[in-house]
Motif scaffolding. Structure first.
Motif, PDB file in Angstrom:
ATOM      1  N   ALA A 153      48.413  60.587  46.069  1.00 45.67           N
ATOM      2  CA  ALA A 153      48.962  60.082  44.816  1.00 45.67           C
ATOM      3  C   ALA A 153      48.406  58.701  44.528  1.00 45.67           C
ATOM      4  O   ALA A 153      48.191  57.905  45.417  1.00 45.67           O
ATOM      5  N   TYR A 154      48.176  58.449  43.268  1.00 42.86           N
ATOM      6  CA  TYR A 154      47.735  57.132  42.792  1.00 42.86           C
ATOM      7  C   TYR A 154      46.452  56.677  43.486  1.00 42.86           C
ATOM      8  O   TYR A 154      46.264  55.514  43.783  1.00 42.86           O
ATOM      9  N   ALA A 155      45.589  57.602  43.803  1.00 39.49           N
ATOM     10  CA  ALA A 155      44.284  57.207  44.338  1.00 39.49           C
ATOM     11  C   ALA A 155      43.540  56.431  43.261  1.00 39.49           C
ATOM     12  O   ALA A 155      43.551  56.797  42.094  1.00 39.49           O
ATOM     13  N   ASP A 156      42.915  55.356  43.682  1.00 36.34           N
ATOM     14  CA  ASP A 156      42.210  54.489  42.736  1.00 36.34           C
ATOM     15  C   ASP A 156      41.111  55.264  42.022  1.00 36.34           C
ATOM     16  O   ASP A 156      40.295  55.933  42.647  1.00 36.34           O
ATOM     17  N   SER A 157      41.090  55.181  40.704  1.00 33.17           N
ATOM     18  CA  SER A 157      40.110  55.925  39.911  1.00 33.17           C
ATOM     19  C   SER A 157      38.728  55.277  39.907  1.00 33.17           C
ATOM     20  O   SER A 157      37.774  55.853  39.426  1.00 33.17           O
ATOM     21  N   GLY A 158      38.621  54.075  40.431  1.00 33.49           N
ATOM     22  CA  GLY A 158      37.358  53.340  40.345  1.00 33.49           C
ATOM     23  C   GLY A 158      37.367  52.446  39.126  1.00 33.49           C
ATOM     24  O   GLY A 158      37.100  51.251  39.224  1.00 33.49           O
ATOM     25  N   LEU A 159      37.690  53.007  37.978  1.00 32.93           N
ATOM     26  CA  LEU A 159      37.767  52.224  36.748  1.00 32.93           C
ATOM     27  C   LEU A 159      38.905  51.204  36.835  1.00 32.93           C
ATOM     28  O   LEU A 159      38.769  50.070  36.369  1.00 32.93           O
ATOM     29  N   GLU A 160      40.012  51.598  37.457  1.00 29.45           N
ATOM     30  CA  GLU A 160      41.137  50.683  37.599  1.00 29.45           C
ATOM     31  C   GLU A 160      40.746  49.461  38.438  1.00 29.45           C
ATOM     32  O   GLU A 160      41.076  48.320  38.099  1.00 29.45           O
ATOM     33  N   SER A 161      40.024  49.700  39.530  1.00 28.11           N
ATOM     34  CA  SER A 161      39.562  48.582  40.367  1.00 28.11           C
ATOM     35  C   SER A 161      38.671  47.639  39.576  1.00 28.11           C
ATOM     36  O   SER A 161      38.774  46.415  39.694  1.00 28.11           O
ATOM     37  N   LEU A 162      37.785  48.202  38.753  1.00 33.62           N
ATOM     38  CA  LEU A 162      36.882  47.375  37.954  1.00 33.62           C
ATOM     39  C   LEU A 162      37.655  46.540  36.934  1.00 33.62           C
ATOM     40  O   LEU A 162      37.343  45.363  36.716  1.00 33.62           O
ATOM     41  N   LEU A 163      38.667  47.132  36.303  1.00 29.71           N
ATOM     42  CA  LEU A 163      39.463  46.406  35.310  1.00 29.71           C
ATOM     43  C   LEU A 163      40.223  45.253  35.957  1.00 29.71           C
ATOM     44  O   LEU A 163      40.280  44.145  35.402  1.00 29.71           O
ATOM     45  N   PHE A 164      40.796  45.499  37.116  1.00 26.33           N
ATOM     46  CA  PHE A 164      41.565  44.434  37.751  1.00 26.33           C
ATOM     47  C   PHE A 164      40.674  43.382  38.390  1.00 26.33           C
ATOM     48  O   PHE A 164      41.052  42.209  38.465  1.00 26.33           O
ATOM     49  N   LYS A 165      39.491  43.763  38.824  1.00 29.60           N
ATOM     50  CA  LYS A 165      38.534  42.762  39.298  1.00 29.60           C
ATOM     51  C   LYS A 165      38.125  41.859  38.131  1.00 29.60           C
ATOM     52  O   LYS A 165      38.015  40.632  38.269  1.00 29.60           O
ATOM     53  N   LEU A 166      37.914  42.479  36.949  1.00 24.87           N
ATOM     54  CA  LEU A 166      37.620  41.704  35.746  1.00 24.87           C
ATOM     55  C   LEU A 166      38.764  40.750  35.427  1.00 24.87           C
ATOM     56  O   LEU A 166      38.539  39.567  35.156  1.00 24.87           O
ATOM     57  N   ALA A 167      40.005  41.251  35.443  1.00 27.88           N
ATOM     58  CA  ALA A 167      41.161  40.405  35.150  1.00 27.88           C
ATOM     59  C   ALA A 167      41.263  39.266  36.160  1.00 27.88           C
ATOM     60  O   ALA A 167      41.575  38.126  35.795  1.00 27.88           O
ATOM     61  N   ARG A 168      40.979  39.556  37.417  1.00 23.23           N
ATOM     62  CA  ARG A 168      41.033  38.535  38.477  1.00 23.23           C
ATOM     63  C   ARG A 168      40.020  37.430  38.188  1.00 23.23           C
ATOM     64  O   ARG A 168      40.332  36.239  38.279  1.00 23.23           O
ATOM     65  N   ASN A 169      38.812  37.833  37.835  1.00 20.63           N
ATOM     66  CA  ASN A 169      37.767  36.846  37.546  1.00 20.63           C
ATOM     67  C   ASN A 169      38.053  36.091  36.251  1.00 20.63           C
ATOM     68  O   ASN A 169      37.732  34.901  36.125  1.00 20.63           O
ATOM     69  N   TYR A 170      38.666  36.784  35.285  1.00 22.65           N
ATOM     70  CA  TYR A 170      39.045  36.138  34.034  1.00 22.65           C
ATOM     71  C   TYR A 170      40.076  35.044  34.296  1.00 22.65           C
ATOM     72  O   TYR A 170      39.940  33.911  33.819  1.00 22.65           O
ATOM     73  N   TYR A 171      41.114  35.370  35.054  1.00 24.80           N
ATOM     74  CA  TYR A 171      42.135  34.373  35.380  1.00 24.80           C
ATOM     75  C   TYR A 171      41.533  33.197  36.136  1.00 24.80           C
ATOM     76  O   TYR A 171      41.885  32.034  35.891  1.00 24.80           O
ATOM     77  N   ALA A 172      40.626  33.496  37.092  1.00 30.61           N
ATOM     78  CA  ALA A 172      40.006  32.422  37.876  1.00 30.61           C
ATOM     79  C   ALA A 172      39.169  31.520  36.967  1.00 30.61           C
ATOM     80  O   ALA A 172      39.177  30.289  37.103  1.00 30.61           O
ATOM     81  N   GLY A 173      38.432  32.128  36.023  1.00 26.17           N
ATOM     82  CA  GLY A 173      37.625  31.352  35.094  1.00 26.17           C
ATOM     83  C   GLY A 173      38.482  30.506  34.172  1.00 26.17           C
ATOM     84  O   GLY A 173      38.193  29.326  33.935  1.00 26.17           O
ATOM     85  N   MET A 174      39.558  31.111  33.661  1.00 28.31           N
ATOM     86  CA  MET A 174      40.438  30.362  32.772  1.00 28.31           C
ATOM     87  C   MET A 174      41.113  29.209  33.514  1.00 28.31           C
ATOM     88  O   MET A 174      41.332  28.141  32.936  1.00 28.31           O
ATOM     89  N   GLU A 175      41.421  29.383  34.795  1.00 21.07           N
ATOM     90  CA  GLU A 175      42.037  28.301  35.559  1.00 21.07           C
ATOM     91  C   GLU A 175      41.098  27.096  35.654  1.00 21.07           C
ATOM     92  O   GLU A 175      41.531  25.942  35.571  1.00 21.07           O
ATOM     93  N   LYS A 176      39.792  27.369  35.798  1.00 22.98           N
ATOM     94  CA  LYS A 176      38.814  26.270  35.806  1.00 22.98           C
ATOM     95  C   LYS A 176      38.833  25.526  34.465  1.00 22.98           C
ATOM     96  O   LYS A 176      38.739  24.300  34.421  1.00 22.98           O
ATOM     97  N   ILE A 177      38.955  26.315  33.380  1.00 26.64           N
ATOM     98  CA  ILE A 177      39.008  25.699  32.050  1.00 26.64           C
ATOM     99  C   ILE A 177      40.271  24.855  31.908  1.00 26.64           C
ATOM    100  O   ILE A 177      40.223  23.715  31.422  1.00 26.64           O
TER     101      ILE A 177
END
Length: 282
Positions: free
Chosen positions: A17-41
């Motif tokens: 159940a709830y095996a990672d689709s691959g796309l979900e990991s990519l979206l959350f990696k993007l969100a993680r990097n977005y938050y990290a970038g915005m924190e620098k700003i």
């Protein structure tokens, strides 16, 4: 390395159940990097040191990462394969509804997909709830993640992955017994334990753990036990006002979703509300 937490909450564990689709990991990696970038700003703004060049240097890599994800979805759509698109819509609906602060990073992907649909004369952005609008009024909020609060293991499952073994090195791999019999002759296999059944990609397979010693660098498909973990953070927000934003205030929690290797058992039934006192080093 993430700080040490002392509590892990296992909310639900199902076989497959709830095996990672691959796309979900990519979206959350993007969100993680977005938050990290915005924190620098945010930090540069607080020190009155933000320039237009800083904005570009920080945000361009995030936009490029989003473009890789949207390109993956659009390429399949061009081949009349809407599987990735449907998965994107499902994930967008699910997570933006639960955590509206994810709309901004997720929209970096949705933007290109919506534009592609418009180029075909399709107006399908309604499938992305709230797309094109800021929540809480015409200006909305900026968000930042602060302290990590807790972890939830959402599921534990077997997944097919590719593993590379360097020349002369030995690794333990879980291989399908049938495939092991016809394994690359350039490697030496030694069974560890006895064969057992797993369910992977909806199919039951007989597998066994092997010590694999490569005589040349080899990449092979194997089975690995993975878990999807929801990591909760304190969330802050500030009103978008000129020239930047207003005062930061706590406004609840947000989450990240991470797929990682697991040492937990794969269960056939849900485990509801079980509490484990564990020390986890990230």
């Amino acid at each position: 390395m993430r700080k040490m937490l002392t509590t892990l909450i296992m909310t639900a564990v199902f076989t497959g159940a709830y095996a990672d689709s691959g796309l979900e990991s990519l979206l959350f990696k993007l969100a993680r990097n977005y938050y990290a970038g915005m924190e620098k700003i945010y930090q540069k703004v607080e020190c009155n040191r933000l320039s237009a060049e800083d904005m570009d240097l920080i945000l361009e890599p995030v936009k490029s990462e989003a473009a890789l994800i949207s390109d993956r979805v659009i390429e399949k759509m061009k081949k009349s394969d809407n599987s990735e698109y449907n998965e994107l819509v499902k994930l967008y609906n699910k997570h933006v509804k639960a955590a509206p602060e994810l709309r901004e990073p997720f929209n970096l992907v949705a933007d290109d997909v919506v534009e592609y649909q418009k180029s075909l004369g399709l107006m399908r952005q309604e499938y992305f709830p709230g797309y094109g609008y800021a929540e809480d009024g015409p200006y909305g909020y900026k968000y930042r993640k602060t302290n990590e609060l807790s972890l939830e293991v959402i599921s534990v499952y077997w997944k097919k992955v590719d593993e590379t073994i360097e020349n002369g090195k030995t690794k333990k791999l879980v291989l399908e017994v049938e495939l092991a019999a016809n394994f690359d002759p350039g490697a030496v296999l030694k069974a560890v334990g006895i064969p057992f059944e797993i369910k992977v990609e909806g199919k039951t397979k007989m597998v066994c753990e092997y010590e694999v010693t490569a005589k040349k660098t080899t990449t092979t498909s194997c089975n690995k036990k993975m878990q999807t973990v929801k990591i909760w953070f304190q969330l802050q927000r500030a009103k978008k006002v000129w020239p930047f934003w207003g005062k930061w205030k706590d406004c609840g929690k947000t989450y990240d979703m991470v797929e990682e290797e697991s040492s937990l058992p794969v269960a056939e039934i849900a485990i509801q509300g079980a509490m484990f006192s564990l020390k986890i080093t990230r």
